[in-house]
Design a protein around this motif. Structure first.
Motif, short mmCIF file in Angstrom:
data_model
loop_
_atom_site.label_atom_id
_atom_site.label_comp_id
_atom_site.label_asym_id
_atom_site.label_seq_id
_atom_site.Cartn_x
_atom_site.Cartn_y
_atom_site.Cartn_z
N VAL A 74 1.01 -1.26 -0.05
CA VAL A 74 -0.13 -0.04 -0.09
C VAL A 74 0.86 1.34 0.12
O VAL A 74 0.61 2.35 -0.66
CB VAL A 74 -0.98 0.04 1.29
CG1 VAL A 74 -1.64 1.31 1.55
CG2 VAL A 74 -2.08 -1.05 0.80
N ILE A 75 2.18 1.42 0.79
CA ILE A 75 2.77 2.43 0.87
C ILE A 75 3.68 2.39 -0.65
O ILE A 75 3.62 3.69 -1.14
CB ILE A 75 3.91 2.24 1.94
CG1 ILE A 75 3.42 2.48 3.36
CG2 ILE A 75 4.85 3.15 1.58
CD1 ILE A 75 4.11 1.76 4.59
N ALA A 76 4.02 1.42 -1.15
CA ALA A 76 4.64 1.75 -2.73
C ALA A 76 3.37 2.28 -3.63
O ALA A 76 3.87 3.15 -4.50
CB ALA A 76 5.11 0.23 -2.77
N LEU A 77 2.48 1.54 -3.68
CA LEU A 77 1.32 2.15 -4.76
C LEU A 77 0.85 3.54 -4.31
O LEU A 77 0.71 4.51 -5.28
CB LEU A 77 0.07 1.42 -4.42
CG LEU A 77 0.12 -0.09 -5.09
CD1 LEU A 77 -1.18 -0.68 -4.75
CD2 LEU A 77 0.27 0.15 -6.42
N ALA A 78 0.77 3.92 -2.96
CA ALA A 78 0.62 5.26 -2.60
C ALA A 78 1.54 6.27 -3.19
O ALA A 78 1.25 7.51 -3.95
CB ALA A 78 0.32 5.42 -0.94
N ARG A 79 2.78 6.03 -2.92
CA ARG A 79 4.07 6.80 -3.32
C ARG A 79 3.89 6.88 -4.70
O ARG A 79 4.18 8.06 -5.41
CB ARG A 79 5.39 6.05 -2.90
CG ARG A 79 5.67 6.31 -1.40
CD ARG A 79 7.00 5.80 -1.19
NE ARG A 79 7.33 6.03 0.27
CZ ARG A 79 7.97 5.41 0.91
NH1 ARG A 79 8.89 4.41 0.49
NH2 ARG A 79 7.96 5.57 2.15
N PRO A 85 -1.83 6.55 1.84
CA PRO A 85 -1.90 5.16 1.99
C PRO A 85 -3.49 4.66 2.34
O PRO A 85 -4.05 3.67 1.58
CB PRO A 85 -1.07 4.66 3.08
CG PRO A 85 0.02 5.98 2.99
CD PRO A 85 -0.75 7.18 2.54
N ARG A 86 -4.21 5.57 2.92
CA ARG A 86 -5.53 5.35 3.25
C ARG A 86 -6.58 5.40 2.00
O ARG A 86 -7.29 4.49 1.68
CB ARG A 86 -6.01 6.39 4.22
CG ARG A 86 -7.64 6.16 4.70
CD ARG A 86 -8.10 7.48 5.44
NE ARG A 86 -7.78 7.01 6.77
CZ ARG A 86 -7.82 7.71 7.85
NH1 ARG A 86 -8.62 8.79 7.65
NH2 ARG A 86 -7.60 7.38 9.10
N THR A 87 -6.35 6.07 1.05
CA THR A 87 -6.97 6.27 0.06
C THR A 87 -6.73 5.22 -1.14
O THR A 87 -7.38 4.43 -1.58
CB THR A 87 -6.49 7.75 -0.94
OG1 THR A 87 -6.80 8.65 -0.18
CG2 THR A 87 -7.26 7.70 -2.15
N VAL A 88 -5.43 4.87 -1.17
CA VAL A 88 -5.25 3.67 -2.04
C VAL A 88 -5.56 2.34 -1.27
O VAL A 88 -6.09 1.63 -2.07
CB VAL A 88 -3.57 3.36 -2.05
CG1 VAL A 88 -3.16 2.30 -2.77
CG2 VAL A 88 -2.86 4.69 -2.71
N ALA A 89 -5.74 2.28 0.03
CA ALA A 89 -6.13 1.00 0.67
C ALA A 89 -7.68 0.81 0.62
O ALA A 89 -8.14 -0.30 0.18
CB ALA A 89 -5.98 0.76 2.16
N ARG A 90 -8.40 1.97 0.68
CA ARG A 90 -9.63 1.75 0.44
C ARG A 90 -10.08 1.68 -0.98
O ARG A 90 -11.20 0.75 -1.23
CB ARG A 90 -10.23 3.14 1.08
CG ARG A 90 -10.41 3.46 2.63
CD ARG A 90 -11.01 4.85 2.93
NE ARG A 90 -12.52 4.60 2.73
CZ ARG A 90 -13.14 4.00 3.52
NH1 ARG A 90 -12.62 3.40 4.65
NH2 ARG A 90 -14.37 4.13 3.41
N GLU A 91 -9.37 2.32 -1.83
CA GLU A 91 -9.73 1.99 -3.39
C GLU A 91 -9.29 0.62 -3.65
O GLU A 91 -10.14 -0.12 -4.54
CB GLU A 91 -8.57 2.92 -4.27
CG GLU A 91 -8.91 2.61 -5.70
CD GLU A 91 -8.06 3.54 -6.48
OE1 GLU A 91 -7.45 3.09 -7.37
OE2 GLU A 91 -7.87 4.74 -6.21
N LEU A 92 -8.29 0.10 -3.15
CA LEU A 92 -7.98 -1.57 -3.51
C LEU A 92 -9.21 -2.44 -2.92
O LEU A 92 -9.35 -3.34 -3.66
CB LEU A 92 -6.69 -1.88 -2.88
CG LEU A 92 -5.47 -1.34 -3.50
CD1 LEU A 92 -4.29 -1.74 -2.79
CD2 LEU A 92 -5.09 -1.87 -5.01
#
Length: 98
Positions: A74-79, A85-92
């Motif tokens: 999640v951190i890698a995708l967010a960067r 990271p919160r936005t990416v995690a919720r989207e995934l």
């Protein structure tokens, strides 16, 4: 479409594999290796490989490793996306924006 790309990647990785299964089984596995194999097997619907990886370490260690892998992913995708990271995690997970 992603399924076809994933299948092609698996075939390429299998062809490029240089170690035999016997060589891999001789050394002990650590919890991160078990977690990576377990998650990748789940993504590829390979239950036999997921069960094998789950047997390498205790259930608690596997859970910790999977959690650590998820956090790092999640951190890698967010960067990469320039998002939190919160936005990416919720989207995934297919959840609405917070």
């Amino acid at each position: 479409m992603w399924g076809r790309i994933r299948k092609a990647g698996v075939k390429v990785a299998h062809v490029m594999r240089t170690q035999t299964r016997a060589d891999v089984d001789k050394r002990p596995h650590n919890l991160f290796e078990a977690a990576a194999t377990y998650v990748a097997a789940g993504a590829e619907n390979d239950q036999e490989r997921a069960d094998e990886a789950a047997a390498w370490v205790s259930p608690e260690a596997l859970s910790f490793g999977v959690n650590e892998l998820a956090c790092r992913a999640v951190i890698a995708l967010a960067r990469e996306r320039g998002e939190s990271p919160r936005t990416v995690a919720r989207e995934l997970l297919g959840l609405p924006a917070a």
